[in-house]
Design a protein around this motif. Structure first.
Motif, PDB file in Angstrom:
ATOM      1  N   VAL A  10       0.354  -1.083   0.152  1.00  0.00           N
ATOM      2  CA  VAL A  10      -0.261  -0.181  -0.148  1.00  0.00           C
ATOM      3  C   VAL A  10       1.049   0.747   0.174  1.00  0.00           C
ATOM      4  O   VAL A  10       0.767   1.902  -0.565  1.00  0.00           O
ATOM      5  CB  VAL A  10      -0.963  -0.031   1.237  1.00  0.00           C
ATOM      6  N   ARG A  11       2.212   1.152   0.420  1.00  0.00           N
ATOM      7  CA  ARG A  11       2.746   2.111   0.745  1.00  0.00           C
ATOM      8  C   ARG A  11       3.742   2.233  -0.920  1.00  0.00           C
ATOM      9  O   ARG A  11       3.559   3.637  -1.152  1.00  0.00           O
ATOM     10  CB  ARG A  11       3.727   1.746   2.507  1.00  0.00           C
ATOM     11  N   ALA A  12       3.901   0.787  -1.449  1.00  0.00           N
ATOM     12  CA  ALA A  12       4.452   1.600  -2.532  1.00  0.00           C
ATOM     13  C   ALA A  12       3.305   2.349  -3.987  1.00  0.00           C
ATOM     14  O   ALA A  12       3.672   2.799  -4.905  1.00  0.00           O
ATOM     15  CB  ALA A  12       5.475   0.202  -2.754  1.00  0.00           C
ATOM     16  N   ARG A  13       2.244   1.909  -3.549  1.00  0.00           N
ATOM     17  CA  ARG A  13       0.913   1.964  -4.215  1.00  0.00           C
ATOM     18  C   ARG A  13       0.464   4.015  -4.078  1.00  0.00           C
ATOM     19  O   ARG A  13       1.085   4.817  -5.555  1.00  0.00           O
ATOM     20  CB  ARG A  13      -0.233   1.327  -3.852  1.00  0.00           C
ATOM     21  N   ASP A  14       1.086   4.519  -3.038  1.00  0.00           N
ATOM     22  CA  ASP A  14       0.991   5.204  -3.293  1.00  0.00           C
ATOM     23  C   ASP A  14       1.106   6.519  -3.326  1.00  0.00           C
ATOM     24  O   ASP A  14       1.883   7.534  -3.044  1.00  0.00           O
ATOM     25  CB  ASP A  14       0.257   5.679  -0.943  1.00  0.00           C
ATOM     26  N   ASP A  15       3.277   5.939  -2.929  1.00  0.00           N
ATOM     27  CA  ASP A  15       4.278   6.925  -3.770  1.00  0.00           C
ATOM     28  C   ASP A  15       4.158   6.958  -4.945  1.00  0.00           C
ATOM     29  O   ASP A  15       4.382   8.089  -5.495  1.00  0.00           O
ATOM     30  CB  ASP A  15       5.396   5.967  -2.930  1.00  0.00           C
ATOM     31  N   PHE A  16       3.704   5.655  -5.475  1.00  0.00           N
ATOM     32  CA  PHE A  16       3.366   5.810  -6.501  1.00  0.00           C
ATOM     33  C   PHE A  16       2.672   6.697  -7.538  1.00  0.00           C
ATOM     34  O   PHE A  16       2.334   7.603  -8.263  1.00  0.00           O
ATOM     35  CB  PHE A  16       3.398   4.475  -7.594  1.00  0.00           C
ATOM     36  N   ILE A  17       1.623   6.555  -7.338  1.00  0.00           N
ATOM     37  CA  ILE A  17       0.147   7.514  -6.764  1.00  0.00           C
ATOM     38  C   ILE A  17       1.141   9.317  -7.269  1.00  0.00           C
ATOM     39  O   ILE A  17       0.575  10.394  -8.108  1.00  0.00           O
ATOM     40  CB  ILE A  17      -0.845   6.991  -6.678  1.00  0.00           C
ATOM     41  N   ALA A  18       1.669   9.166  -5.403  1.00  0.00           N
ATOM     42  CA  ALA A  18       1.944  11.180  -6.064  1.00  0.00           C
ATOM     43  C   ALA A  18       3.274  11.019  -6.861  1.00  0.00           C
ATOM     44  O   ALA A  18       3.192  12.525  -7.457  1.00  0.00           O
ATOM     45  CB  ALA A  18       2.780  10.705  -4.282  1.00  0.00           C
ATOM     46  N   ILE A  19       4.011  10.181  -7.273  1.00  0.00           N
ATOM     47  CA  ILE A  19       5.070  10.817  -7.888  1.00  0.00           C
ATOM     48  C   ILE A  19       4.344  11.137  -9.323  1.00  0.00           C
ATOM     49  O   ILE A  19       4.985  11.760 -10.203  1.00  0.00           O
ATOM     50  CB  ILE A  19       5.912   9.241  -8.129  1.00  0.00           C
TER      51      ILE A  19
END
Length: 88
Positions: free
Chosen positions: A15-24
């Motif tokens: 979930v953290r990786a997904r959120d980081d990807f969405i932010a970037i």
């Protein structure tokens, strides 16, 4: 029990990786459009100041472009805002 805790931690990391990807992704989608919007607004202002030499069709197209870019930036900004909320 240890296996369950490990799986929960893996899911949290995903979930953290997904959120980081969405932010970037949201940031990368929005930022290049800001100068495009600025240039569009400058061109539209120039077209409006010279109605005798600028065809009305050009002004109308610039207005449509301005609205399209503004909508795009709004959507990318919402995506960025959602990614920031999810991180909290």
């Amino acid at each position: 029990m240890d296996e369950l805790l490990r799986q929960v931690e893996e899911l949290r990391e995903a979930v953290r990786a997904r959120d980081d990807f969405i932010a970037i992704a949201a940031h990368e989608l929005r930022n290049p459009m800001t100068p495009v919007l600025g240039m569009t607004e400058l061109a539209l202002a120039a077209a409006r100041r010279a109605p005798d030499t600028c065809p009305p069709r050009v002004t109308a197209l610039l207005e449509r472009l301005q609205h399209a870019v503004q909508d795009y930036v709004k959507r990318a900004t919402k995506l960025l805002d959602v990614s920031r909320i999810e991180v909290r």
